[in-house]
Each structure stands twice: as C-alpha cells, then as structure tokens.
Design an enzyme around this catalytic site. Structure first.
Site, PDB file in Angstrom:
ATOM      1  N   LYS A  88      39.769 107.380 -20.429  1.00  0.00           N
ATOM      2  CA  LYS A  88      38.635 107.561 -21.208  1.00  0.00           C
ATOM      3  C   LYS A  88      38.783 106.473 -22.652  1.00  0.00           C
ATOM      4  O   LYS A  88      37.646 106.207 -23.205  1.00  0.00           O
ATOM      5  CB  LYS A  88      38.532 108.735 -21.663  1.00  0.00           C
ATOM      6  CG  LYS A  88      37.857 109.576 -20.212  1.00  0.00           C
ATOM      7  CD  LYS A  88      37.056 110.830 -20.496  1.00  0.00           C
ATOM      8  CE  LYS A  88      36.325 111.033 -19.223  1.00  0.00           C
ATOM      9  NZ  LYS A  88      35.567 112.473 -19.340  1.00  0.00           N
ATOM     10  N   LYS A 114      36.923 107.763  -8.241  1.00  0.00           N
ATOM     11  CA  LYS A 114      36.370 109.044  -8.038  1.00  0.00           C
ATOM     12  C   LYS A 114      34.824 109.009  -8.288  1.00  0.00           C
ATOM     13  O   LYS A 114      34.606 108.135  -9.271  1.00  0.00           O
ATOM     14  CB  LYS A 114      37.362 109.880  -9.211  1.00  0.00           C
ATOM     15  CG  LYS A 114      36.587 111.021  -9.764  1.00  0.00           C
ATOM     16  CD  LYS A 114      37.328 111.621 -10.658  1.00  0.00           C
ATOM     17  CE  LYS A 114      36.835 111.641 -12.087  1.00  0.00           C
ATOM     18  NZ  LYS A 114      36.571 112.804 -12.701  1.00  0.00           N
ATOM     19  N   LYS A 158      30.415 110.999 -13.185  1.00  0.00           N
ATOM     20  CA  LYS A 158      29.002 111.041 -13.945  1.00  0.00           C
ATOM     21  C   LYS A 158      28.747 109.911 -14.807  1.00  0.00           C
ATOM     22  O   LYS A 158      27.819 109.384 -15.167  1.00  0.00           O
ATOM     23  CB  LYS A 158      28.514 112.227 -14.783  1.00  0.00           C
ATOM     24  CG  LYS A 158      29.629 112.754 -15.865  1.00  0.00           C
ATOM     25  CD  LYS A 158      29.215 114.141 -16.531  1.00  0.00           C
ATOM     26  CE  LYS A 158      29.697 115.378 -16.120  1.00  0.00           C
ATOM     27  NZ  LYS A 158      30.834 115.825 -16.623  1.00  0.00           N
TER      28      LYS A 158
HETATM   29  N1  AQP Z   1      34.697 113.382  -7.770  1.00  0.00           N
HETATM   30  C1  AQP Z   1      35.349 114.283  -8.116  1.00  0.00           C
HETATM   31  N2  AQP Z   1      35.697 115.274  -7.037  1.00  0.00           N
HETATM   32  C2  AQP Z   1      36.494 116.506  -7.068  1.00  0.00           C
HETATM   33  N3  AQP Z   1      36.359 117.049  -8.185  1.00  0.00           N
HETATM   34  C3  AQP Z   1      35.657 116.601  -9.319  1.00  0.00           C
HETATM   35  N4  AQP Z   1      35.384 117.171 -10.694  1.00  0.00           N
HETATM   36  C4  AQP Z   1      34.869 116.074 -11.383  1.00  0.00           C
HETATM   37  N5  AQP Z   1      34.608 115.063 -10.619  1.00  0.00           N
HETATM   38  C5  AQP Z   1      35.222 115.314  -9.219  1.00  0.00           C
HETATM   39  C6  AQP Z   1      35.770 118.469 -10.981  1.00  0.00           C
HETATM   40  O1  AQP Z   1      34.635 118.795 -11.698  1.00  0.00           O
HETATM   41  C7  AQP Z   1      35.258 119.849 -12.715  1.00  0.00           C
HETATM   42  C8  AQP Z   1      34.662 119.373 -13.895  1.00  0.00           C
HETATM   43  O2  AQP Z   1      34.613 118.092 -14.288  1.00  0.00           O
HETATM   44  P1  AQP Z   1      33.984 117.600 -15.849  1.00  0.00           P
HETATM   45  O3  AQP Z   1      32.546 117.449 -15.776  1.00  0.00           O
HETATM   46  O4  AQP Z   1      34.813 118.680 -16.651  1.00  0.00           O
HETATM   47  O5  AQP Z   1      35.053 116.392 -15.979  1.00  0.00           O
HETATM   48  P2  AQP Z   1      34.889 115.176 -15.589  1.00  0.00           P
HETATM   49  O6  AQP Z   1      36.219 114.990 -14.415  1.00  0.00           O
HETATM   50  O7  AQP Z   1      35.181 114.278 -16.657  1.00  0.00           O
HETATM   51  O8  AQP Z   1      33.712 114.928 -14.548  1.00  0.00           O
HETATM   52  P3  AQP Z   1      33.334 113.478 -14.378  1.00  0.00           P
HETATM   53  O9  AQP Z   1      31.926 113.296 -13.587  1.00  0.00           O
HETATM   54  O10 AQP Z   1      34.333 112.496 -13.634  1.00  0.00           O
HETATM   55  O11 AQP Z   1      32.986 112.787 -15.682  1.00  0.00           O
HETATM   56  P4  AQP Z   1      33.159 111.419 -16.523  1.00  0.00           P
HETATM   57  O12 AQP Z   1      32.523 110.419 -15.660  1.00  0.00           O
HETATM   58  O13 AQP Z   1      32.794 111.634 -17.957  1.00  0.00           O
HETATM   59  O14 AQP Z   1      34.719 111.255 -16.242  1.00  0.00           O
HETATM   60  C9  AQP Z   1      36.598 119.583 -12.578  1.00  0.00           C
HETATM   61  O15 AQP Z   1      37.098 120.717 -12.214  1.00  0.00           O
HETATM   62  C10 AQP Z   1      36.804 118.413 -11.989  1.00  0.00           C
HETATM   63  O16 AQP Z   1      38.113 118.338 -11.452  1.00  0.00           O
END
Ligand code: AQP
Length: 343
Positions: A123, A206, A209
C-alpha cells in the site's frame, strides 16, 4: 505457567473504505455468519464484528463518503446474516478502547516488525515517505481490535494471515515484558474454497476494492445484469474444465471461477470440480452467473432496503458499542494497571 482459559470469542472487521465485493463476502462475511450460527469444529463462540473506520482513514477518505460506506457496510453485514442480537456489531471509532489499547501496542511493537508487513509494502509502495504514520501502525491497531476483547479466533482471508501472526507477536511480547499471561494467542481461521478470491481480469491478483477496473470484481451492490456480464467477460483459457483440481494447476483464472462456484454452493473445491468436469466455459460461466445472482441478489436488495433506514442502523451501532464497551473497558483498565498507568 499454566495458560489461563479465555472465553471462546471471535472478532473480525472490514474497512468501510469502499464498496463491499465478493472477496470480502466469501472470504470474510460469510464465514462470520457461519461462526455466529454454527461455531467451528463443535465449539460455539461469542462473536463481535466491526466496521473498522479508523483503519479506513489511514488512507484518504472523503468524509461524507466514509459515513455512507460505514452505514452501507453495516447494512451488508446484516443483509448477509450477521444478527445484531446474536453478534455484537460495532463501528470501531464508537468504542474508544480500540485506539487506547493501540497506543500501548505502539510501544510494544517494533519498527522492524511493521516494516516487514507485505500490506504496508504494497500500500505504501515506492512513496512510503509520504504514506501516513497510521498506515504504518495499522497492524498495531488491528492487534488492539482483536485483543481488547481477548478474542481467541479471527476469521479472515488469506491476505490477513501475516497481521494475525503479528498480533500474536505483540501479545507474546506484552505478556513477556510485563511477566503476565494476560493476552491470548489468537488463532486465525482461514478456511474454505474462497480464502483468496482473485480478480476476474487477472487470476494472479487478489480481488480488491482498490483495483482500477470495476470489471475485476463483483460488488455486493451490483445488479443481476452486471453480475452476469462480469462473469461472462471473466478471463479464462480455451480448455475445458478438467476432472480433478490438479488439472487446474497453472490455470489461475479457471481455478478462481471453480473456487467461486464451490464457495457459493457451500461445497469443497474437490466436489465442485467433480460436478463441472469436462464443461467448456461457454457452459460453465452461465451456470456460475446464475448461482452468483441467486445468492447475491437477495443480499443486495436487503442492503438497499436497510439503507432507506439509516436511523435504525445508527441505533443498532450505538447499542453494539455499549455492549462492546462492557467487555473492552475492564480489559483496558487491567492493561493500564499492568503497565503502571495511574488512574
Ligand atoms: N480477494 C479476497 N479474497 C478473500 N478475502 C478477502 N478479503 C479482502 N479481499 C479478499 C477479506 O475481507 C476482509 C476485510 O478486508 P478489508 O476491507 O479490511 O481489507 P482489504 O484486504 O484491504 O480489502 P481490499 O478490497 O483488498 O481493499 P484494498 O483494495 O484497499 O486493499 C479481510 O478478512 C480480508 O482478508
């Protein structure tokens, strides 16, 4: 020294930093609901689920959008089956003990531990000097989210495994430094066919969002047409689906779609491939699209309905915060006492 016994308790959270997607749902929220209703391996748990808004602001959030996303995430939890009576449902900033314990953990965690976190490296990227101090300290706040409830289990996607290991390191160092057995060694729960849902446009990345391409993910607010279109356009290869999972090695896009089929059907990936073996994608994709629409449409309609009643969401969150503080306040008070902070 004998390990103290801790109440079996689950904590997990999601950032309201954008819309919910299928990875969040299958990797996290669906598991939250399973643990709330059925426990794990015959054990039942108290369950606490959280919108982690203080984590979200470690990267810039427009204030009005953040408030909207927090309520929408709460609607997403409830529409997916998190029951605010059975589980404690909270917004992180409404329970100040999270941030108070995080400060103590900032003094326990080491700079080197934080620098090794792959999420920080991903990040912050090349511009780490310009990243917020909060983004760097994110895993200490996450440890506090979990340990302020003495949570014993944390259901998460595969990407959060390293942060749970760091939570254990912080708990162990605190216990060791202060010669106590106060914080538990929390277990990650990373199980099922969808612990790492991949992008629909690139099976090596992965689903996320923050991906610039909306076609890479299924948003929980997508309508039936959008879901079907995204699955139809998902990247695949020209071969039919094989008889066994081994046959999917080296085919990450195909493997991802089979995992989605398995997770949405609540069956193992082995059982899924047995059902769809030999199918061409022209046959399999419509099957998967119908399944995704059948499972996700009721959730998105319920989210939309709940978002018509944001007063009710706010009331539920205020009540959740009260219940959470009943657990968190004594644990914080005891932590302060252990550290020697005079009250
Ligand atoms: N692709 C994924 N597959 C399985 N689990 C996922 N999680 C996120 N993406 C996947 C799980 O969702 C929970 C919350 O995630 P979060 O919103 O706290 O954080 P994140 O991982 O930052 O989500 P994003 O979509 O990947 O955001 P960005 O794009 O900002 O990095 C966690 O339990 C995570 O494991």
């Amino acid at each position: 020294m004998a390990q103290p016994s801790f109440t079996p308790r689950v904590f997990s959270g999601i950032q309201p930093s954008g819309g919910l997607h299928l990875g969040n749902y299958l990797g996290a929220i669906k598991r939250f609901v399973d643990m709330q209703n059925s426990g794990l391996n015959g054990q039942s748990f108290e369950t606490i689920y959280c919108m982690v808004d203080l984590h979200a602001i470690t990267t810039w959030q427009d204030p009005a959008t953040l408030a909207h996303n927090t309520r929408e995430l709460c609607a997403g939890f409830i529409a997916s089956g998190v029951d605010p009576e059975k589980s404690v449902l909270i917004n992180q900033s409404q329970v100040p003990e999270h941030a108070q314990l995080a400060w103590i953990f900032n003094t326990v965690a080491r700079m080197g531990w934080m620098q090794r976190m792959t999420q920080w490296k991903d990040k912050a990227g090349k511009n780490s000097q310009n990243a917020s101090l909060g983004l760097f300290a994110y895993p200490a706040l996450m440890a506090a989210d979990i340990l302020i409830y003495h949570a014993t289990h944390v259901p998460v996607g595969e990407d959060q495994k390293q942060h749970i290991e760091l939570t254990r390191d912080i708990a162990a160092k605190f216990n060791n430094d202060y010669k106590v057995d106060f914080f538990p060694m929390t277990e990650p729960v990373i199980e099922g066919a969808a612990t790492r849902v991949m992008s629909l446009r690139d099976g090596s990345k992965k689903m996320s969002k923050s991906d610039a391409s909306d076609a890479s993910r299924i948003n929980m607010t997508d309508d039936a047409d959008a879901i079907a279109k995204k699955i139809r356009k998902a990247k695949t290869d020209p071969d039919p689906l094989p008889e066994t999972l081994e046959g999917l090695e080296g085919r990450p896009d195909a493997r991802n779609l089979v995992n989605l089929y398995a997770a949405l059907s609540d069956i193992s990936a082995e059982a899924a491939i047995a059902q769809v073996a030999g199918q061409q994608f022209g046959q399999f994709k419509p099957l998967l699209a119908d399944l995704a629409v059948e499972k996700l449409s009721p959730i998105s309609s319920e989210m939309a309905r709940l978002m018509q009643h944001t007063d009710e969401i706010d009331r539920l969150l205020a009540r959740g915060a009260e219940r959470a503080r009943e657990i968190a306040a004594p644990i914080l008070a005891e932590t302060y006492k252990i550290v020697g902070l005079v009250k």
